[in-house]
Design an enzyme around this catalytic site. Structure first.
Site, PDB file in Angstrom:
ATOM      1  N   GLY A  70     -39.033  34.939 -21.688  1.00 56.56           N
ATOM      2  CA  GLY A  70     -37.761  35.560 -21.371  1.00 56.56           C
ATOM      3  C   GLY A  70     -37.094  36.334 -22.501  1.00 56.56           C
ATOM      4  O   GLY A  70     -37.737  37.095 -23.235  1.00 56.56           O
ATOM      5  N   VAL A 127     -35.216  21.527 -29.615  1.00 59.47           N
ATOM      6  CA  VAL A 127     -33.900  21.664 -30.266  1.00 59.47           C
ATOM      7  C   VAL A 127     -32.978  20.481 -29.977  1.00 59.47           C
ATOM      8  O   VAL A 127     -31.967  20.310 -30.649  1.00 59.47           O
ATOM      9  CB  VAL A 127     -33.168  22.983 -29.885  1.00 59.47           C
ATOM     10  CG1 VAL A 127     -33.915  24.211 -30.385  1.00 59.47           C
ATOM     11  CG2 VAL A 127     -32.889  23.070 -28.396  1.00 59.47           C
ATOM     12  N   TYR A 183     -23.721  23.532 -16.141  1.00 61.46           N
ATOM     13  CA  TYR A 183     -24.284  24.690 -16.861  1.00 61.46           C
ATOM     14  C   TYR A 183     -23.141  25.582 -17.345  1.00 61.46           C
ATOM     15  O   TYR A 183     -23.121  26.004 -18.512  1.00 61.46           O
ATOM     16  CB  TYR A 183     -25.253  25.484 -15.969  1.00 61.46           C
ATOM     17  CG  TYR A 183     -25.806  26.700 -16.675  1.00 61.46           C
ATOM     18  CD1 TYR A 183     -26.683  26.574 -17.751  1.00 61.46           C
ATOM     19  CD2 TYR A 183     -25.410  27.993 -16.303  1.00 61.46           C
ATOM     20  CE1 TYR A 183     -27.168  27.692 -18.425  1.00 61.46           C
ATOM     21  CE2 TYR A 183     -25.887  29.114 -16.971  1.00 61.46           C
ATOM     22  CZ  TYR A 183     -26.766  28.960 -18.033  1.00 61.46           C
ATOM     23  OH  TYR A 183     -27.234  30.066 -18.711  1.00 61.46           O
ATOM     24  N   PRO A 185     -24.915  37.607 -20.614  1.00 59.71           N
ATOM     25  CA  PRO A 185     -25.542  38.345 -19.517  1.00 59.71           C
ATOM     26  C   PRO A 185     -25.244  37.718 -18.161  1.00 59.71           C
ATOM     27  O   PRO A 185     -25.018  36.509 -18.038  1.00 59.71           O
ATOM     28  CB  PRO A 185     -27.047  38.225 -19.811  1.00 59.71           C
ATOM     29  CG  PRO A 185     -27.180  37.625 -21.172  1.00 59.71           C
ATOM     30  CD  PRO A 185     -25.912  36.842 -21.399  1.00 59.71           C
ATOM     31  N   PHE A 207     -35.859  31.499 -16.129  1.00 59.25           N
ATOM     32  CA  PHE A 207     -34.615  30.726 -16.009  1.00 59.25           C
ATOM     33  C   PHE A 207     -34.487  29.999 -14.657  1.00 59.25           C
ATOM     34  O   PHE A 207     -34.244  28.788 -14.610  1.00 59.25           O
ATOM     35  CB  PHE A 207     -33.434  31.688 -16.218  1.00 59.25           C
ATOM     36  CG  PHE A 207     -32.082  31.066 -16.071  1.00 59.25           C
ATOM     37  CD1 PHE A 207     -31.472  30.410 -17.129  1.00 59.25           C
ATOM     38  CD2 PHE A 207     -31.396  31.142 -14.864  1.00 59.25           C
ATOM     39  CE1 PHE A 207     -30.205  29.845 -16.992  1.00 59.25           C
ATOM     40  CE2 PHE A 207     -30.141  30.580 -14.712  1.00 59.25           C
ATOM     41  CZ  PHE A 207     -29.548  29.926 -15.787  1.00 59.25           C
TER      42      PHE A 207
HETATM   43  P1  NDP Z   1     -36.408  31.233 -20.102  1.00 55.31           P
HETATM   44  O1  NDP Z   1     -36.561  29.987 -19.331  1.00 55.31           O
HETATM   45  O2  NDP Z   1     -37.344  32.358 -19.795  1.00 55.31           O
HETATM   46  O3  NDP Z   1     -36.477  30.928 -21.660  1.00 55.31           O
HETATM   47  C1  NDP Z   1     -35.834  29.809 -22.215  1.00 55.31           C
HETATM   48  C2  NDP Z   1     -36.375  29.540 -23.611  1.00 55.31           C
HETATM   49  O4  NDP Z   1     -35.662  28.415 -24.141  1.00 55.31           O
HETATM   50  C3  NDP Z   1     -37.852  29.185 -23.603  1.00 55.31           C
HETATM   51  O5  NDP Z   1     -38.488  29.838 -24.673  1.00 55.31           O
HETATM   52  C4  NDP Z   1     -37.857  27.687 -23.828  1.00 55.31           C
HETATM   53  O6  NDP Z   1     -39.001  27.300 -24.588  1.00 55.31           O
HETATM   54  C5  NDP Z   1     -36.600  27.506 -24.689  1.00 55.31           C
HETATM   55  N1  NDP Z   1     -36.107  26.130 -24.595  1.00 55.31           N
HETATM   56  C6  NDP Z   1     -35.553  25.510 -23.517  1.00 55.31           C
HETATM   57  N2  NDP Z   1     -35.300  24.222 -23.799  1.00 55.31           N
HETATM   58  C7  NDP Z   1     -35.691  24.031 -25.092  1.00 55.31           C
HETATM   59  C8  NDP Z   1     -35.690  22.899 -25.956  1.00 55.31           C
HETATM   60  N3  NDP Z   1     -35.211  21.712 -25.566  1.00 55.31           N
HETATM   61  N4  NDP Z   1     -36.178  23.057 -27.216  1.00 55.31           N
HETATM   62  C9  NDP Z   1     -36.649  24.249 -27.616  1.00 55.31           C
HETATM   63  N5  NDP Z   1     -36.673  25.339 -26.843  1.00 55.31           N
HETATM   64  C10 NDP Z   1     -36.212  25.236 -25.599  1.00 55.31           C
HETATM   65  O7  NDP Z   1     -34.895  31.691 -19.878  1.00 55.31           O
HETATM   66  P2  NDP Z   1     -34.052  32.931 -20.438  1.00 55.31           P
HETATM   67  O8  NDP Z   1     -34.844  33.773 -21.342  1.00 55.31           O
HETATM   68  O9  NDP Z   1     -33.397  33.556 -19.274  1.00 55.31           O
HETATM   69  O10 NDP Z   1     -32.920  32.148 -21.232  1.00 55.31           O
HETATM   70  C11 NDP Z   1     -32.642  32.345 -22.597  1.00 55.31           C
HETATM   71  C12 NDP Z   1     -31.170  32.086 -22.850  1.00 55.31           C
HETATM   72  O11 NDP Z   1     -30.392  33.035 -22.128  1.00 55.31           O
HETATM   73  C13 NDP Z   1     -30.680  30.706 -22.378  1.00 55.31           C
HETATM   74  O12 NDP Z   1     -29.763  30.214 -23.332  1.00 55.31           O
HETATM   75  C14 NDP Z   1     -29.968  31.012 -21.070  1.00 55.31           C
HETATM   76  O13 NDP Z   1     -28.965  30.063 -20.773  1.00 55.31           O
HETATM   77  C15 NDP Z   1     -29.378  32.383 -21.394  1.00 55.31           C
HETATM   78  N6  NDP Z   1     -29.026  33.202 -20.246  1.00 55.31           N
HETATM   79  C16 NDP Z   1     -29.946  33.484 -19.266  1.00 55.31           C
HETATM   80  C17 NDP Z   1     -29.580  34.267 -18.186  1.00 55.31           C
HETATM   81  C18 NDP Z   1     -30.505  34.529 -17.048  1.00 55.31           C
HETATM   82  O14 NDP Z   1     -30.022  34.924 -15.964  1.00 55.31           O
HETATM   83  N7  NDP Z   1     -31.815  34.399 -17.195  1.00 55.31           N
HETATM   84  C19 NDP Z   1     -28.251  34.875 -18.120  1.00 55.31           C
HETATM   85  C20 NDP Z   1     -27.373  34.493 -19.186  1.00 55.31           C
HETATM   86  C21 NDP Z   1     -27.763  33.725 -20.229  1.00 55.31           C
HETATM   87  P3  NDP Z   1     -39.928  26.030 -24.271  1.00 55.31           P
HETATM   88  O15 NDP Z   1     -39.841  25.749 -22.803  1.00 55.31           O
HETATM   89  O16 NDP Z   1     -41.295  26.470 -24.723  1.00 55.31           O
HETATM   90  O17 NDP Z   1     -39.367  24.957 -25.118  1.00 55.31           O
HETATM   91  C1  8X3 Z   2     -27.454  32.544 -16.349  1.00 57.46           C
HETATM   92  C2  8X3 Z   2     -26.744  33.430 -15.410  1.00 57.46           C
HETATM   93  O1  8X3 Z   2     -25.147  33.487 -13.436  1.00 57.46           O
HETATM   94  O2  8X3 Z   2     -27.146  32.096 -13.227  1.00 57.46           O
HETATM   95  O3  8X3 Z   2     -26.636  32.173 -17.405  1.00 57.46           O
HETATM   96  O4  8X3 Z   2     -25.318  31.415 -14.608  1.00 57.46           O
HETATM   97  S1  8X3 Z   2     -26.067  32.547 -14.126  1.00 57.46           S
END
Ligand code: NDP
Ligand code: 8X3
Length: 253
Positions: free
Chosen positions: A13, A61, A153, A183, A190
């Site tokens: 992502g 983390v 969340y 975003p 996600f």
């Molecule tokens: P993805 O699921 O594609 O990526 C999430 C990343 O977070 C992965 O690389 C995962 O790695 C890592 N991660 C999750 N839990 C842990 C953990 N306990 N320790 C280490 N790494 C962890 O989602 P996105 O790219 O969409 O999300 C990235 C960020 O953006 C998040 O903070 C999300 O809340 C935020 N966000 C996303 C939106 C969306 O609509 N997609 C909108 C707004 C914000 P691994 O599983 O290998 O540990």
């Molecule tokens: C991820 C976007 O709208 O699903 O942060 O919460 S939303």
């Protein structure tokens, strides 16, 4: 030797996309996540494609001990972190609060709030010593407004919003920039994670409109990072054109 960027959650992502863009800019990368195979593949491909060094670190983390073991003992040539992208995060479940699953709540709070804090604590001390650095937190539109069933969340992302503001004040004397990006819907893993592997339910989230891509968000983050040293983007809200706020979409189904 290029500058150093640390991106948490770079196995998919937004984190993966921003790491690629930073590599293209010549940054040396510290990339983290729990999935070792993905990090190793990423490191191999990015080193070959962009000729920058990549240090993959596999840890969760949520564990302060693991965070401190890995980030508190970086090899000398990797210590001078210029940019931290606090991206690792997740949503788990989508239930009304009265039906909430406590384990889901804990995973979100421990990852999105406590994990971000553990990483920030170690890295901000490195930046403080160098009197230079830039921290970019991944917040969300969910950090600005709550939506139905998003309760915990949304609370974790509201916490990120508050932490970004607090960090900016605390780190001000040390010339450390603190930014955040919020975003709306981005099509990544996600929703697959939120719905615990239910691909059909995840796909439905993005049906009938064009969501943001991970690269759209990464481009915006890169813009923040590339601003001149005296300019800080405090906060950026970035939405799909078809999404007005956290719960209002225009969908053509
Ligand atoms: P993805 O699921 O594609 O990526 C999430 C990343 O977070 C992965 O690389 C995962 O790695 C890592 N991660 C999750 N839990 C842990 C953990 N306990 N320790 C280490 N790494 C962890 O989602 P996105 O790219 O969409 O999300 C990235 C960020 O953006 C998040 O903070 C999300 O809340 C935020 N966000 C996303 C939106 C969306 O609509 N997609 C909108 C707004 C914000 P691994 O599983 O290998 O540990
Ligand atoms: C991820 C976007 O709208 O699903 O942060 O919460 S939303």
């Amino acid at each position: 030797m290029g500058k150093i960027a640390l991106v948490t959650g770079a196995t998919s992502g937004i984190g993966e996309a921003v790491a690629v863009l930073l590599a293209k800019e010549g940054y040396r990368l510290i990339v983290t996540g729990r999935r070792a195979d993905r990090l190793e593949t990423f490191a191999f491909e990015v080193e070959n494609e962009y000729g920058v060094k990549v240090l993959p670190l596999v840890f969760d983390v949520r564990s302060q001990e693991e965070v401190e073991k890995h980030l508190g003992n970086l090899p000398e040539e990797w210590k001078d972190i210029d940019v931290l992208v606090n991206n690792a995060g997740l949503a788990v479940g989508l239930n009304p609060v009265q039906d909430g699953v406590v384990d889901d709540w804990e995973r979100m709070i421990d990852t999105n709030v406590k994990g971000l804090l553990y990483v920030t604590r170690v890295v901000s001390n490195i930046m403080k010593e160098r009197r230079s650095g830039h921290i970019v937190n991944l917040c969300s539109i969910a950090g600005k407004e709550a939506y139905a069933n998003g309760n915990v969340y949304c609370a974790t992302k509201h916490a990120v919003d508050a932490l970004t503001k607090g960090m900016r004040i605390d780190l001000l004397p040390y010339n450390i920039r603190v930014s955040q990006i919020c975003p709306g819907a981005v099509e990544t893993e996600f929703s697959l994670v939120r719905f615990k592997g239910d691909q059909q339910r995840a796909d439905n989230v993005y049906k009938g409109f064009t969501p943001l891509t991970a690269m759209d968000v990464a481009d915006a983050i890169l813009y923040m990072i590339k601003c001149p040293a005296h300019v800080n983007i405090n906060d950026m809200v970035i939405m799909p054109t078809a999404q007005a706020n956290s719960y209002t979409f225009y969908k053509e189904l």
